[in-house]
Design an enzyme around this catalytic site. Structure first.
Site, PDB file in Angstrom:
ATOM      1  N   GLY A  17     -37.983 -12.597 -48.825  1.00 55.82           N
ATOM      2  CA  GLY A  17     -38.048 -13.546 -47.634  1.00 55.82           C
ATOM      3  C   GLY A  17     -39.225 -13.391 -46.623  1.00 55.82           C
ATOM      4  N   CYS A  18     -38.966 -13.297 -45.379  1.00 62.62           N
ATOM      5  CA  CYS A  18     -39.909 -13.285 -44.553  1.00 62.62           C
ATOM      6  C   CYS A  18     -40.741 -11.693 -44.391  1.00 62.62           C
ATOM      7  CB  CYS A  18     -39.490 -13.212 -42.886  1.00 62.62           C
ATOM      8  SG  CYS A  18     -40.467 -12.971 -41.760  1.00 62.62           S
ATOM      9  N   PHE A  19     -42.059 -11.575 -44.687  1.00 66.55           N
ATOM     10  CA  PHE A  19     -42.379 -10.354 -44.795  1.00 66.55           C
ATOM     11  C   PHE A  19     -42.436  -9.492 -43.576  1.00 66.55           C
ATOM     12  CE2 PHE A  19     -46.700 -12.454 -45.456  1.00 66.55           C
ATOM     13  CZ  PHE A  19     -46.997 -12.917 -44.168  1.00 66.55           C
ATOM     14  N   TRP A  20     -41.989  -9.979 -42.312  1.00 63.42           N
ATOM     15  CA  TRP A  20     -42.166  -9.308 -41.215  1.00 63.42           C
ATOM     16  C   TRP A  20     -41.014  -8.484 -41.091  1.00 63.42           C
ATOM     17  CZ3 TRP A  20     -42.721 -14.426 -37.551  1.00 63.42           C
ATOM     18  CH2 TRP A  20     -44.204 -14.836 -37.625  1.00 63.42           C
TER      19      TRP A  20
END
EC number: 1.8.4.11
Length: 181
Positions: free
Chosen positions: A14-17
């Site tokens: 998912g979102c790498f953040w």
């Protein structure tokens, strides 16, 4: 002189953040780099990856000291901190760039990852089948500078406050033994 045994793991979940913020907290993790992998475009930009046209996944490259944290432990955190049963989706983030995929960098990682997925499915750990792919790592493209250390640099941003922060807090609650003091 002690020789540090470093290894690299590459996970797309998912979102790498969110992923970066979680894995940065693990004792034995030296570096977490957000980027793109598994696609067809050379040197993709964030904007290109977001279209889904490049086939890249948002991913993190983790450099870790295997004497302090094992690949197996990183897999446990990986599967506990995202939904590995949704194809090309994590929450409201939809598209191939948000897929669940492990990119192995050696034969041992491949074996461990495939066995982990097999056990999760055989023991019905999740209500649905795990769809996480296990693939050989190819070129990892580092994300743009503004994505690096994003959560720590932007805790006041709405996505960080509403999505990343709760995930980090959940990780801290359940994986206290892995957190760097």
């Amino acid at each position: 002189m002690t020789v540090v045994k470093e290894q690299t793991a590459i996970f797309a979940n998912g979102c790498f953040w969110c992923s970066e913020a979680i894995f940065q907290k693990i004792n034995g993790v030296k570096e977490v780099l957000p980027g793109y992998i598994g696609g067809t475009t050379e040197n993709p930009t964030y904007e290109e990856v977001c279209t889904g046209q490049t086939n890249h996944a948002e991913a993190i490259k983790i450099v870790f000291n295997e004497e302090l944290v094992s690949y197996q432990e990183l897999l446990e955190v990986f599967f506990a901190t995202h939904d590995p049963t949704t194809l090309n989706r994590q929450g409201n983030d939809i598209g191939t760039q948000y897929r669940s995929e492990i990119f192995y960098t050696n034969g041992s990682q491949k074996e461990q990852a495939m066995l982990f997925v097999k056990i999760l499915n055989e023991e019905n750990i999740f209500e649905k089948k795990v769809v996480t792919k296990v693939s050989k790592a190819d070129t990892f493209y580092l994300a743009e500078n503004y994505h690096q250390n994003y959560f720590n640099n932007n805790p006041e941003k709405s996505y960080c406050a509403m999505v990343v922060s709760p995930k980090v807090k959940k990780f801290e609650k359940f994986f206290q033994e892995h957190i760097t003091k």
